[in-house]
Design a protein around this motif. Structure first.
Motif, PDB file in Angstrom:
ATOM      1  N   UNK A   6     -15.271   0.874  31.736  1.00 54.22           N
ATOM      2  CA  UNK A   6     -15.226  -0.116  30.651  1.00 54.22           C
ATOM      3  C   UNK A   6     -13.795  -0.261  30.129  1.00 54.22           C
ATOM      4  N   UNK A   7     -13.108   0.876  30.022  1.00 56.84           N
ATOM      5  CA  UNK A   7     -11.757   0.848  29.468  1.00 56.84           C
ATOM      6  C   UNK A   7     -10.789   0.106  30.384  1.00 56.84           C
ATOM      7  N   UNK A   8     -10.948   0.254  31.707  1.00 58.31           N
ATOM      8  CA  UNK A   8     -10.045  -0.458  32.627  1.00 58.31           C
ATOM      9  C   UNK A   8     -10.233  -1.966  32.498  1.00 58.31           C
ATOM     10  N   UNK A   9     -11.470  -2.396  32.266  1.00 58.27           N
ATOM     11  CA  UNK A   9     -11.732  -3.829  32.055  1.00 58.27           C
ATOM     12  C   UNK A   9     -11.110  -4.274  30.738  1.00 58.27           C
ATOM     13  N   UNK A  10     -11.314  -3.465  29.689  1.00 58.04           N
ATOM     14  CA  UNK A  10     -10.783  -3.798  28.367  1.00 58.04           C
ATOM     15  C   UNK A  10      -9.253  -3.858  28.362  1.00 58.04           C
ATOM     16  N   UNK A  11      -8.611  -2.947  29.106  1.00 63.49           N
ATOM     17  CA  UNK A  11      -7.145  -2.861  29.116  1.00 63.49           C
ATOM     18  C   UNK A  11      -6.472  -4.200  29.405  1.00 63.49           C
ATOM     19  N   UNK A  12      -7.141  -5.029  30.183  1.00 65.94           N
ATOM     20  CA  UNK A  12      -6.534  -6.298  30.603  1.00 65.94           C
ATOM     21  C   UNK A  12      -7.007  -7.466  29.741  1.00 65.94           C
ATOM     22  N   UNK A  13      -7.039  -7.255  28.427  1.00 63.06           N
ATOM     23  CA  UNK A  13      -7.524  -8.326  27.551  1.00 63.06           C
ATOM     24  C   UNK A  13      -6.425  -9.330  27.211  1.00 63.06           C
ATOM     25  N   UNK A  14      -6.878 -10.543  26.927  1.00 60.71           N
ATOM     26  CA  UNK A  14      -5.956 -11.650  26.633  1.00 60.71           C
ATOM     27  C   UNK A  14      -6.644 -12.589  25.638  1.00 60.71           C
ATOM     28  N   UNK A  15      -5.938 -13.042  24.583  1.00 58.73           N
ATOM     29  CA  UNK A  15      -6.556 -13.971  23.628  1.00 58.73           C
ATOM     30  C   UNK A  15      -6.590 -15.390  24.171  1.00 58.73           C
ATOM     31  N   UNK A  16      -7.700 -16.093  23.942  1.00 55.78           N
ATOM     32  CA  UNK A  16      -7.717 -17.512  24.340  1.00 55.78           C
ATOM     33  C   UNK A  16      -8.181 -18.452  23.220  1.00 55.78           C
ATOM     34  N   UNK A  17      -8.695 -17.908  22.109  1.00 52.13           N
ATOM     35  CA  UNK A  17      -9.124 -18.807  21.025  1.00 52.13           C
ATOM     36  C   UNK A  17      -9.063 -18.048  19.707  1.00 52.13           C
ATOM     37  N   UNK A  18      -8.513 -18.699  18.691  1.00 50.33           N
ATOM     38  CA  UNK A  18      -8.521 -18.123  17.355  1.00 50.33           C
ATOM     39  C   UNK A  18      -7.160 -17.612  16.924  1.00 50.33           C
ATOM     40  N   UNK A  19      -7.155 -16.575  16.124  1.00 41.96           N
ATOM     41  CA  UNK A  19      -5.934 -16.015  15.566  1.00 41.96           C
ATOM     42  C   UNK A  19      -5.320 -15.028  16.566  1.00 41.96           C
ATOM     43  N   UNK A  20      -4.343 -15.514  17.351  1.00 37.13           N
ATOM     44  CA  UNK A  20      -3.760 -14.689  18.410  1.00 37.13           C
ATOM     45  C   UNK A  20      -3.073 -13.438  17.865  1.00 37.13           C
ATOM     46  N   UNK A  21      -2.615 -13.494  16.613  1.00 33.55           N
ATOM     47  CA  UNK A  21      -1.898 -12.336  16.067  1.00 33.55           C
ATOM     48  C   UNK A  21      -2.799 -11.097  16.029  1.00 33.55           C
ATOM     49  N   UNK A  22      -4.117 -11.291  15.864  1.00 35.87           N
ATOM     50  CA  UNK A  22      -5.047 -10.153  15.887  1.00 35.87           C
ATOM     51  C   UNK A  22      -4.987  -9.446  17.235  1.00 35.87           C
ATOM     52  N   UNK A  23      -4.891 -10.243  18.310  1.00 33.90           N
ATOM     53  CA  UNK A  23      -4.841  -9.670  19.662  1.00 33.90           C
ATOM     54  C   UNK A  23      -3.494  -9.014  19.937  1.00 33.90           C
ATOM     55  N   UNK A  24      -2.424  -9.663  19.489  1.00 34.61           N
ATOM     56  CA  UNK A  24      -1.085  -9.099  19.746  1.00 34.61           C
ATOM     57  C   UNK A  24      -0.912  -7.765  19.030  1.00 34.61           C
ATOM     58  N   UNK A  25      -1.424  -7.658  17.806  1.00 26.92           N
ATOM     59  CA  UNK A  25      -1.349  -6.391  17.065  1.00 26.92           C
ATOM     60  C   UNK A  25      -2.133  -5.301  17.796  1.00 26.92           C
ATOM     61  N   UNK A  26      -3.321  -5.679  18.292  1.00 25.48           N
ATOM     62  CA  UNK A  26      -4.143  -4.703  19.012  1.00 25.48           C
ATOM     63  C   UNK A  26      -3.480  -4.282  20.321  1.00 25.48           C
ATOM     64  N   UNK A  27      -2.847  -5.224  21.011  1.00 29.38           N
ATOM     65  CA  UNK A  27      -2.179  -4.930  22.282  1.00 29.38           C
ATOM     66  C   UNK A  27      -1.067  -3.900  22.070  1.00 29.38           C
ATOM     67  N   UNK A  28      -0.304  -4.070  20.990  1.00 30.22           N
ATOM     68  CA  UNK A  28       0.766  -3.103  20.697  1.00 30.22           C
ATOM     69  C   UNK A  28       0.185  -1.707  20.468  1.00 30.22           C
ATOM     70  N   UNK A  29      -0.920  -1.648  19.716  1.00 28.76           N
ATOM     71  CA  UNK A  29      -1.566  -0.363  19.434  1.00 28.76           C
ATOM     72  C   UNK A  29      -2.049   0.288  20.727  1.00 28.76           C
ATOM     73  N   UNK A  30      -2.702  -0.492  21.597  1.00 34.14           N
ATOM     74  CA  UNK A  30      -3.238   0.039  22.853  1.00 34.14           C
ATOM     75  C   UNK A  30      -2.104   0.539  23.745  1.00 34.14           C
ATOM     76  N   UNK A  31      -1.063  -0.273  23.899  1.00 32.76           N
ATOM     77  CA  UNK A  31       0.059   0.094  24.781  1.00 32.76           C
ATOM     78  C   UNK A  31       0.700   1.398  24.329  1.00 32.76           C
TER      79      UNK A  31
END
Length: 635
Positions: free
Chosen positions: A456-481
């Motif tokens: 599940x985690x390998x699938x999640x690792x490759x997430x990308x935002x496509x709709x809505x508030x992209x900043x939520x995804x970018x903040x999460x990406x920094x945390x994950x990385x």
């Protein structure tokens, strides 16, 4: 009224007579909003929008773009009026206003408020001056944020780049007259001019529509800045041109500015594309973007649309890289996903649930997240919600998004994106969480990861935002990385999971098939070995890229991979993806179930050689990982 007495001496209400003050505040009510809740949402009907006076707290202005992305522009502070501009522009200026912290407003009866504005010139002037300043600041910020987008996509998404088709731009100064602009359009025989002070950065555009409006209003001596269109569809010079052409085909009087960073370097227009014959892609994408219900989208999905299938076949025939075709297909699927999310939002309003109560970001993961899709795919998606834990409306917010995400997943399934058998979908609570919950889940995940969860985690690792508030995804990406880069245990688990599936090529190059039909699962036995290995190296070196080819380029740039090894991996990926695309097209033509299985027996000698070489490259990557795993450290 006693609770509002303190406003009687507060600017600008001190400009009202006692009678006017009584009328404005007579029907006023105090409203409170929790962090991330919307005061105004752009999807609300005009008759639902009220005028608010900010008493305490901080709010932000959000503009929703046609590509599904949100842009945060300008803040509201205590003393600001909210909602007047939307009403005065008859809804043409649309945006949402969201609380950044608990806030308090005074909500006015808008009829009373607008009536006082029409009668009290001094009060009206103060309000209008504030709106004028707001519109200017909105324009400045939209212009800045549009030209410095976080999502610069320089990959070879299609076959031709914008700079191969662009023509020189024609500039006009913002202080030049409308009459001069009209003459320039006539002399240059173009559809529009770029308005610029320095002949580099764009303030706006002016075309025949704006010029005609000025002449009708007998304003042809006025400067062009008074009539220019301030928000334009733009394209980067290194982006590929199918999406631009899709837009231009249905807006024939428009030109598209081409940017190098934030500088205008050219324009695209209708005549720029006379050499392109195939209009299938932009016809279909235009239909997707104008679909209003699921019945209109379903026949446009890749597995249901023979025109799209023929288009992909023509790209294969033209020897386009298979990973570029996969990216194009993902881009097409993104459009379908975005439109489905928008339709689901509209349905929520029709069903009486209203607009989204807080900001959210819809994520795609796995192969769609990496932009590596073929025809055989299922859903892998999730949703990040802005924090609402302290909200009084917590239960209502949770109910909204539970129903909303189920609608999205159901519609995607209907359009040929089957439910994920592992339940990795936004409608599941595990995959729909607040920002803080996502952070906690990731930390817990990494601390206590087991063999089952690793997939599940390998699938999640490759997430990308496509709709809505992209900043939520970018903040999460920094945390994950940041977290995964430091977790050696996670790297070991990922390696162990990847090594479970052996690349089926023997020491002397014999390819091992399964069953009587001798089939090879291209995804599990080959493609994912390359994808997983490159992901693990990217994690170690803190690379945030998601697409495998982009990850390879980043590893080469950091001198973590030899350029020759990078090119070998790209070649193998191209060939393996090409086999998968061809197999999928054959399955669709024969009405067979879609799968990643390749039949080995019918392969020609040259195809067998190409497959063998690709498998050997994938096996080599797997062997390097295995050496690292056995040494109990990461190479």
């Amino acid at each position: 009224m006693t609770e509002f007495e303190l406003f009687r001496k507060q600017y600008p209400f001190d400009l009202l007579s006692d009678e006017e003050f009584e009328e404005v505040f007579g029907d006023a009510v105090v409203k409170e909003y929790g962090t991330n809740e919307f005061i105004i949402h752009e999807d609300e009907d005009d008759d639902m929008i009220d005028i608010h006076f900010m008493v305490s707290g901080l709010a932000k202005n959000i503009m929703h773009r046609s590509n599904g992305r949100q842009l945060s522009v300008r803040f509201y502070y205590p003393g600001d009026l909210v909602g007047v501009m939307i009403l005065l522009t008859s809804g043409e200026m649309r945006f949402s206003v969201q609380a950044l912290e608990p806030i308090k407003t005074v909500r006015f009866n808008r009829e009373s408020f607008l009536k006082i504005m029409s009668n009290n010139n001094l009060f009206s002037k103060v309000v209008m001056d504030g709106i004028s300043h707001l519109m200017k600041s909105l324009y400045d910020e939209v212009k800045y944020k549009s030209s410095t987008t976080d999502e610069q996509d320089d990959r070879e998404l299609y076959k031709k780049r914008a700079d191969a088709y662009m023509e020189p731009p024609t500039f006009i100064h913002p202080e030049a007259s409308i009459e001069k602009a009209a003459r320039m359009l006539q002399q240059q025989k173009i559809e529009a001019l770029i308005v610029s002070e320095d002949q580099q950065t764009m303030l706006g555009m002016i075309g025949y529509g704006e010029i005609l409006r000025a002449y009708f209003e007998n304003d042809h001596n006025n400067p062009v800045k008074a009539y220019m269109a301030e928000e334009a569809y733009e394209i980067n010079e290194q982006e590929f041109i199918y999406d631009a052409l899709s837009y231009l085909k249905h807006h024939p009087t428009e030109i598209i500015p081409v940017l190098h960073k934030d500088k205008i370097v050219g324009i695209l227009r209708q005549s720029s594309f006379f050499t392109i014959k195939n209009s299938v892609y932009f016809d279909l994408t235009y239909k997707i973007s104008n679909a209003t219900n699921i019945d209109e989208i379903k026949p446009l999905s890749p597995i249901h649309n023979t025109r799209f299938q023929q288009f992909i076949a023509s790209l294969i025939k033209d020897h386009m890289f298979a990973y570029d075709i996969a990216e194009l297909m993902t881009n097409y699927n993104d459009r379908i996903h975005k439109q489905i999310v928008q339709i689901a939002e509209d349905e929520m309003i029709k069903d009486g649930y209203g607009v989204p109560p807080i900001n959210y970001c819809f994520l795609v993961m796995g192969s769609e997240g990496r932009k590596e899709q073929a025809f055989s795919t299922d859903q892998d998606n999730a949703m990040i919600l802005a924090d609402y834990e302290g909200s009084k409306n917590k239960a209502k917010i949770e109910q909204f998004f539970s129903i909303f995400t189920k609608k999205i997943n159901d519609m995607l399934d209907e359009c040929g994106f089957p439910y994920c058998t592992g339940g990795i979908m936004a409608k599941e609570e595990k995959w729909r969480q607040q920002t803080t919950e996502w952070h906690e889940s990731i930390d817990r995940w990494i601390r206590k990861m087991d063999a089952e969860e690793i997939r599940d985690f390998t699938i999640f690792m490759d997430f990308r935002p496509i709709f809505g508030d992209y900043s939520l995804a970018y903040d999460l990406k920094k945390h994950v990385t940041k977290r995964v880069q430091k977790s050696l245990n996670l790297h070991q688990l990922l390696m162990k999971d990847t090594l479970r599936f052996r690349v089926p090529v023997q020491p002397f190059g014999r390819i091992s098939g399964i069953g009587k039909k001798r089939t090879l699962n291209l995804k599990k036995s080959a493609i994912m070995q390359i994808v997983n290995a490159i992901r693990i190296y990217s994690m170690k070196y803190g690379i945030e890229e998601i697409n495998t080819v982009n990850r390879l380029d980043a590893l080469a740039e950091q001198e973590r991979f030899h350029p020759r090894d990078v090119e070998n991996a790209k070649t193998a990926l191209h060939r393996l993806m090409l086999f998968r695309l061809k197999a999928n097209l054959e399955q669709l033509e024969e009405n067979e179930p879609l799968s990643n299985d390749l039949k080995l027996i019918p392969l020609k000698k040259e195809e067998r050689r190409s497959l063998r070489e690709s498998l050997i490259i994938a096996k080599r990557l797997q062997q390097v990982l295995e050496l690292s795993y056995n040494r109990n450290r990461v190479v």
